[in-house]
Design a protein around this motif. Sequence first.
Motif, short mmCIF file in Angstrom:
data_model
loop_
_atom_site.label_atom_id
_atom_site.label_comp_id
_atom_site.label_asym_id
_atom_site.label_seq_id
_atom_site.Cartn_x
_atom_site.Cartn_y
_atom_site.Cartn_z
N PHE A 307 0.88 -1.17 0.00
CA PHE A 307 0.00 0.00 0.00
C PHE A 307 0.92 1.22 0.00
CE2 PHE A 307 -4.14 -1.84 1.40
CZ PHE A 307 -3.71 -3.13 1.72
N ASN A 308 0.99 1.92 -1.12
CA ASN A 308 1.77 3.15 -1.15
C ASN A 308 0.79 4.31 -1.07
OD1 ASN A 308 4.31 4.60 -1.55
ND2 ASN A 308 3.38 5.25 -3.49
N ILE A 309 1.08 5.25 -0.21
CA ILE A 309 0.10 6.31 0.04
C ILE A 309 0.70 7.66 -0.33
CG2 ILE A 309 -1.47 7.30 1.76
CD1 ILE A 309 -0.62 4.37 3.21
N GLU A 310 0.07 8.34 -1.26
CA GLU A 310 0.59 9.58 -1.83
C GLU A 310 -0.50 10.62 -1.94
OE1 GLU A 310 2.96 11.40 -3.37
OE2 GLU A 310 4.43 10.07 -4.30
N MET A 311 -0.37 11.72 -1.25
CA MET A 311 -1.26 12.86 -1.44
C MET A 311 -2.73 12.51 -1.19
SD MET A 311 0.67 14.66 -4.67
CE MET A 311 -0.07 16.26 -4.36
N ILE A 312 -3.08 12.49 0.09
CA ILE A 312 -4.46 12.21 0.48
C ILE A 312 -5.05 13.40 1.24
CG2 ILE A 312 -4.25 9.68 0.49
CD1 ILE A 312 -3.83 9.85 3.56
N GLY A 313 -4.49 14.59 0.98
CA GLY A 313 -4.84 15.76 1.79
C GLY A 313 -6.08 16.52 1.39
N LYS A 314 -6.61 16.21 0.20
CA LYS A 314 -7.79 16.95 -0.26
C LYS A 314 -8.78 15.94 -0.86
CE LYS A 314 -5.04 19.70 -2.88
NZ LYS A 314 -3.64 20.05 -2.61
N ALA A 315 -10.05 16.27 -0.80
CA ALA A 315 -11.07 15.33 -1.31
C ALA A 315 -10.80 15.01 -2.78
CB ALA A 315 -12.45 15.94 -1.15
N SER A 316 -11.05 13.78 -3.17
CA SER A 316 -10.82 13.36 -4.55
C SER A 316 -11.92 13.90 -5.45
CB SER A 316 -10.78 11.83 -4.64
OG SER A 316 -12.08 11.33 -4.89
N LYS A 317 -11.77 13.72 -6.75
CA LYS A 317 -12.77 14.23 -7.69
C LYS A 317 -14.12 13.53 -7.50
CE LYS A 317 -12.94 13.01 -12.08
NZ LYS A 317 -12.54 12.85 -13.48
N PHE A 318 -14.11 12.40 -6.77
CA PHE A 318 -15.36 11.68 -6.51
C PHE A 318 -16.00 12.12 -5.19
CE2 PHE A 318 -12.36 8.87 -8.79
CZ PHE A 318 -13.03 8.77 -9.99
N GLY A 319 -15.38 13.09 -4.52
CA GLY A 319 -15.95 13.60 -3.28
C GLY A 319 -15.30 12.99 -2.04
N THR A 320 -15.75 13.46 -0.86
CA THR A 320 -15.23 12.92 0.40
C THR A 320 -15.57 11.43 0.46
OG1 THR A 320 -16.13 14.97 1.25
CG2 THR A 320 -15.07 13.57 2.84
N ASN A 321 -14.83 10.71 1.30
CA ASN A 321 -15.06 9.27 1.43
C ASN A 321 -14.78 8.51 0.14
OD1 ASN A 321 -15.72 8.50 4.10
ND2 ASN A 321 -17.59 9.72 3.90
N SER A 322 -13.75 8.94 -0.55
CA SER A 322 -13.34 8.19 -1.75
C SER A 322 -11.85 8.43 -2.00
CB SER A 322 -14.14 8.66 -2.96
OG SER A 322 -13.69 9.93 -3.37
N ALA A 323 -11.26 7.49 -2.69
CA ALA A 323 -9.86 7.63 -3.10
C ALA A 323 -9.70 6.80 -4.36
CB ALA A 323 -8.93 7.11 -2.00
N PHE A 324 -8.58 6.97 -5.04
CA PHE A 324 -8.36 6.11 -6.21
C PHE A 324 -7.07 5.31 -6.05
CE2 PHE A 324 -6.40 10.18 -7.43
CZ PHE A 324 -5.17 9.79 -7.94
N ILE A 325 -7.02 4.23 -6.81
CA ILE A 325 -5.90 3.30 -6.73
C ILE A 325 -5.24 3.23 -8.09
CG2 ILE A 325 -5.28 0.87 -6.35
CD1 ILE A 325 -7.65 0.66 -4.42
#
Length: 432
Positions: A307-325
């Motif tokens: 699990f590499n974690i990079e830049m999670i400081g702002k909501a993603s384009k899909f909104g809060t409670n989301s991230a991309f892989i």
Amino acid sequence: MKKIFIVITALLSVTACAFAQNVDKLIKQKNVERIIKTLSADDMQGRATFTPGIEKAARFIESEYKKIGLVPLTGNASFRQNFTMVRTTTGKLTVSINGKNLPADSIFASGSEAFNWKTDPDVQVVQITADENFRQEYGKATRSGKKTLLLIDPKFNDSFTRIRDSKLKGSVAFKGKTLQPITIVLGKFDQVTSFEVSYENKVEEPPLFNIAGMIPGKTKPDEYVIFGGHYDHLGILKPMEGDSIANGADDDASGTTAVISLAKYYKKLHNNARTIIFVAFCAEEIGEFGSQYFATQVQPYKIVAMFNIEMIGKASKFGTNSAFITGYERSDFGKILQKNLEGTSFKFYPDPYPQQDLFYRSDNASLARVGVPAHTISTDQIDIDKYYHTVKDELSTLDVNNITLTIRAIALSSRSIVAGVDTPTRVAKLER
Ligand SMILES: [Zn+2]
């Protein structure tokens, strides 16, 4: 059948709920804020590789690991995984094209050894014109291994300046690796009839280190799960409105904060079947050297997932409670993660920016190259993020709640892999 099904579903949602409560208790926003605030503070001076600022960051991460109760990796006396690199900086450089000397701020060069070219036929002359894809053409020319005179159209002034600024701090390579002799010029040339380049350099061998700790697995200690993020950043940049410190709060103090928070979480849970390695990588911004070195120190087949974690400081384009892989389709890592989030409102999406080549732009690539299901989790809207790689990447521009929610989601979504229940499919060894 139906009844049993209902009972099982009920049981599952009770467990999901219990896990979710646990994760809220064990990963507290206040602690997340404390860690990222420390890592992105001005006194870390932007955490540039080979500076006192990064040493300070390293000491802080070590103290967190110690407090949490991690142990050093097998064979290491401390959390520091030491190695040396060769750093080459420019001594003297003059370039003339068609008999005309070029100004110092429109040229730079690198190479393991000094060189002198006088319209040398061995030198390939490459132009990147205004209508071409800069990233692609630049990559091709700088990876060709040939003596290269690269001419860049003034349209790409910003990219040129950024690359030149970083090259002036030195080109870094592993010992034994030859740096491609290259000279790069910003300018428009209809025809190159003659050129002369004189380049002298200075070579040093400065030390580097990742900061890695682990929690040995209770029942499957020879199977590893890795959580990583890079703790280096860009250091000092040209001042903007009186500020010159590139704090790298999002990039990647946020990922490093996640690594520390997940270490604390899993140490408290105290039930990991597989061994978990937590690693803060150095020298990502200058070529992912920390993770490249790390990859040479492990047996890839023993690593079940990264699990590499990079830049999670702002909501993603899909909104809060989301991230991309990144590289979502390259293994079933993402599907496993999503399955573990059932009953929560968090969702992982495939990388929505395939044209950005993000899979190859972070430390996961170093492990994916050797076949590990190694993916980067991010929430950054990289196509429109104005603060990316600027002095404005500061804590005040981030949403600590988004960071906390994402870390909690990673904690929940990783649990069946850490427990030795799920094993993601391998990725095909990478072509570059
Ligand atoms: Zn980064």
